[in-house]
Write a protein that holds these residues in place. Structure first.
Motif: not given
Length: 615
Positions: A266-271, A453-454, A1-4, A276-279
């Motif tokens: 729910a989408e704000l919770q993902k952010w 982002g958001t 995940m860090a590499a991604a 998730y933010y970085e991707n």
């Protein structure tokens, strides 16, 4: 995940395209326009973009509209005095330099400024090859707003018939044209249309193929408000880039990088999750200059550049001294002339000259002459020294320190002073080398990036939650529920079987899923519904108007002729499947007022009796 996540930022950097509109060619009369019958012109008169083209009969009605341009005008300074005239649409190129000059004929989505509307029509006719000097000999199909005010239609009909002399016109609603273009022909259907454009969002119920105008609702929010909200969000987030965060770039972010969340919370919770933010964050790269970054010049080239800049500073200093010397010399000559008046005994003229010079006595005049003479001599000496200094190599001799009181540097000169410091100091230039290697640590490209982002979901969300921008309006879901509650249960079930989405503000990814989720929450358990998105939410209104024009070429029941305009007024409308409902103006009858005026005796007697009763 860090590499991604480490590789994510490289792929998530998007440059702004800053696209400029290409000027439209001025076409000759189109061959499609020459036929046995006049070919109708189809004009989709939108508040964001106008679209114009021909409705050509035959198996192949032609491609997309010939003309698409922003519905804005900019009047150049000068006008009739020989300056640039008004520019329209794509002739403006980039809108940002002219943003403060842009004018639109629309108030929200209703045309109210017919002078600007005439400019848009002139632009359309000219670039389609239609001669509008005498008259426009083509029927016109024109789109208008839902429940368009009668006064607006009256002014539009007056413009078309009186100014352009068209033979006939037909008005229709853009979203209804799009609705009928996306359904099978000859199918009388019912449904709910959700049309969201640049200024407004409308919800239109359709019953048995006709608009139910009494239950239409409008939300005063659209793409314009979303772009303004996104601009405020990013300007608050990046106050150092206020000027670079323009409305045109915000519209680009909305069109290409925003989406509608199916579940906003729910989408704000993902952010909130860093991975998730970085991707998913989109880094918008603002344009910037590389001049501040470390240069690739060699030490000899840097030394030569510094010598050239120092010579330029010395020349600038010498030029300023010469200018000041010239001014002082002219003032000294004037004072000497005044002193000669005293020596010649012309006392009246001498005292008058003293008053003009704001001096009180001959002694003050003499003192000022002495000071000015010494200043002129000193300036001449400095100029001679500077000329000698310029002939000597700046590396072998210590240059003269500029006179700070007389030297006025430009901003470019001030910014380059740090480059000259080795020449003024006793140390060698090699001392600066370690500092130069530290400067590139500051990543100028990263500083000019906007992390979106958001904000990608906040801006489109305003049509579902207008309270995000402080608007006291109901969102799309609440308005939809309010309209459905006005019908019986069986009609509600029929309407939700055909929920149709159209308009440019409905092109966000995920908007169809969001409307389905809202309907699922408001409809009864296990009830069915169907949501359909227009095949082309932006152009389907024009395609539908073109198809309608071809189907009703010879149908006099839907076209308003010039004779009917003169007889029934400009607000007159012939109804059809895609039109508004015509509600004529009901003026109070004037007969009773005339009858009272014709019987003064009865009127005076009645008024006298009334006065007696009140007494």
């Amino acid at each position: 995940m860090a590499a991604a996540s480490a590789a994510g930022p490289v792929g998530n950097v998007f440059p702004f395209r800053d696209a400029r509109a290409a000027p439209d060619p001025v076409l000759e009369a189109s061959p499609e326009a020459h036929g046995p019958l006049p070919v109708p012109l189809v004009l989709d008169n939108g508040s964001f973009q106008a679209r114009a083209g021909w409705a050509c009969p035959g198996p192949d009605p032609g491609p997309e509209p010939r003309l698409q341009f922003r519905a804005v005008c900019a009047r150049g300074r000068g006008g009739a005095r020989g300056g640039a005239g008004p520019q329209v649409g794509n002739a403006l190129g980039s809108l940002e330099p002219l943003r403060w000059m842009l004018r639109s004929p629309f108030d929200r989505n209703v045309p109210v400024n017919l002078e600007l509307q005439e400019l848009l029509l002139d632009y359309s006719f000219q670039h389609l090859g239609v001669s509008s000097q005498g008259c426009v000999d083509h029927p016109i199909v024109l789109t208008e707003a839902v429940c368009n005010p009668l006064y607006s239609r009256q002014m539009m009909s007056e413009l078309l018939f009186e100014c352009y002399g068209i033979p006939k016109v037909a008005y229709g609603i853009d979203s209804l044209f799009s609705f009928y273009h996306n359904k099978p022909k000859n199918l009388i259907s019912s449904g709910l249309i959700i049309s969201s454009g640049y200024q407004c969002t409308h919800i239109l119920p359709i019953l048995d193929g006709r608009l139910d105008a009494k239950n239409c609702k409008r939300i005063n929010l659209g793409g314009s408000q979303a772009a303004g909200y996104l601009q405020r969000l990013l300007q608050l987030k990046y106050p150092g880039h206020l000027a670079a965060i323009t409305l045109s770039r915000m519209e680009e972010i909305l069109h290409e990088h925003s989406y509608v969340a199916e579940d906003y919370v729910a989408e704000l919770q993902k952010w909130r999750c860093p991975d998730y933010y970085e991707n998913n964050v989109h880094k918008m790269q603002l344009p910037f200059s590389n001049k501040i970054l470390g240069s690739t010049l060699s030490s000899e080239e840097k030394q030569e550049r510094r010598q050239q800049q120092l010579r330029r500073l010395q020349e600038l200093n010498a030029r300023r001294r010469e200018e000041k010397l010239q001014l002082d010399q002219e003032r000294l000559d004037r004072l000497l002339c005044v002193q000669e008046l005293l020596e010649d005994g012309q006392m009246d003229q001498f005292h008058k000259a003293l008053i003009e010079l704001n001096m009180d006595s001959p002694e003050e005049l003499q003192s000022y002459i002495q000071k000015l003479s010494s200043a002129v001599e000193q300036a001449k000496q400095k100029i001679l020294q500077a000329e000698v200094t310029l002939e000597v190599d700046v590396v072998d001799s210590k240059p003269e320190t500029p006179d700070l009181e007389q030297l006025e540097l430009t901003l470019e000169d001030v910014e380059s002073i740090n480059d000259f410091e080795p020449l003024f100091s006793e140390e060698t230039p090699e001392v600066e080398k370690p500092v130069a290697t530290v400067q590139p640590v500051f990543n100028l490209a990263a500083y000019h990036q906007l992390f979106v982002g958001t904000e990608r979901i906040r801006a489109p969300e305003i049509i579902f939650q207008p309270s995000l921008i402080g608007e006291e309006q109901a969102g799309v879901a609440e308005t939809l529920q309010y309209i459905l509650d006005r019908y019986p249960k069986d009609v509600q079930d029929m309407l939700v079987q055909n929920v149709f989405l159209t308009g440019g503000n409905m092109m966000y990814p995920g908007v169809k899923g969001r409307v389905e989720k809202e309907l699922l929450e408001m409809r009864p358990f296990q009830s069915s519904f169907k949501v359909q998105l227009a095949s082309n939410p932006v152009l389907d209104a024009w395609y539908g108007a073109r198809d309608w024009a071809l189907d009703h070429l010879d149908d006099d029941e839907v076209w308003i002729t010039r004779k009917e305009y003169e007889e029934k007024g400009g607000e007159y409308l012939k109804e059809h499947c895609a039109s508004n409902i015509y509600v004529p103006i009901r003026l109070p009858k004037q007969a009773s007022r005339f009858s009272d005026a014709q019987a003064p005796g009865k009127g005076s007697g009645a008024s006298g009796g009334g006065a007696g009763e009140h007494a």
